[in-house]
Scaffold this motif. Structure first.
Motif, PDB file in Angstrom:
ATOM      1  N   MET A 152       0.800  -1.219   0.000  1.00  0.00           N
ATOM      2  CA  MET A 152       0.000   0.000   0.000  1.00  0.00           C
ATOM      3  C   MET A 152       0.838   1.277   0.000  1.00  0.00           C
ATOM      4  O   MET A 152       0.306   2.371  -0.071  1.00  0.00           O
ATOM      5  N   ARG A 153       2.160   1.146   0.044  1.00  0.00           N
ATOM      6  CA  ARG A 153       3.023   2.330  -0.073  1.00  0.00           C
ATOM      7  C   ARG A 153       3.155   2.752  -1.526  1.00  0.00           C
ATOM      8  O   ARG A 153       3.643   3.844  -1.807  1.00  0.00           O
ATOM      9  N   ARG A 154       2.715   1.919  -2.443  1.00  0.00           N
ATOM     10  CA  ARG A 154       2.806   2.250  -3.870  1.00  0.00           C
ATOM     11  C   ARG A 154       1.835   3.367  -4.222  1.00  0.00           C
ATOM     12  O   ARG A 154       0.733   3.434  -3.706  1.00  0.00           O
ATOM     13  N   GLY A 155       2.275   4.200  -5.149  1.00  0.00           N
ATOM     14  CA  GLY A 155       1.452   5.296  -5.639  1.00  0.00           C
ATOM     15  C   GLY A 155       1.074   5.058  -7.091  1.00  0.00           C
ATOM     16  O   GLY A 155       0.953   3.919  -7.548  1.00  0.00           O
ATOM     17  N   PHE A 156       0.902   6.147  -7.830  1.00  0.00           N
ATOM     18  CA  PHE A 156       0.501   6.064  -9.230  1.00  0.00           C
ATOM     19  C   PHE A 156       1.432   5.180 -10.055  1.00  0.00           C
ATOM     20  O   PHE A 156       0.983   4.282 -10.757  1.00  0.00           O
ATOM     21  N   ASP A 157       2.734   5.459  -9.978  1.00  0.00           N
ATOM     22  CA  ASP A 157       3.701   4.747 -10.807  1.00  0.00           C
ATOM     23  C   ASP A 157       3.768   3.260 -10.469  1.00  0.00           C
ATOM     24  O   ASP A 157       3.763   2.406 -11.357  1.00  0.00           O
ATOM     25  N   GLY A 158       3.826   2.932  -9.189  1.00  0.00           N
ATOM     26  CA  GLY A 158       3.940   1.537  -8.764  1.00  0.00           C
ATOM     27  C   GLY A 158       2.707   0.726  -9.108  1.00  0.00           C
ATOM     28  O   GLY A 158       2.800  -0.410  -9.571  1.00  0.00           O
TER      29      GLY A 158
END
Length: 69
Positions: free
Chosen positions: A19-25
């Motif tokens: 859940m630390r991922r944002g748009f790019d991830g």
């Protein structure tokens, strides 16, 4: 409320997502794991390890939207 176009699919990513991922991830995960295009207009749903957090990634025609609950 999100107004979805007719024919929009809801993709549920199986398993656990960091859940630390944002748009790019999350966009990269859509391309590699789900083998879909993040800019297709479909909604992609990811859940956290404990199941208490979900993130939705959606392209509305102007840009990517990232919703978290």
């Amino acid at each position: 409320m999100i107004e979805l176009r007719t024919g929009t699919k809801i993709w549920l990513a199986a398993g656990v997502t960091d859940m630390r991922r944002g748009f790019d991830g999350l966009s990269a995960q859509v391309q590699t794991v789900l083998e879909q295009q993040p800019f297709s207009g479909h909604v992609f749903v990811f859940r956290g390890r404990r199941g208490d957090i979900v993130k939705l990634l959606w392209f509305d025609g102007d840009g990517l939207c990232l919703f978290a609950k």
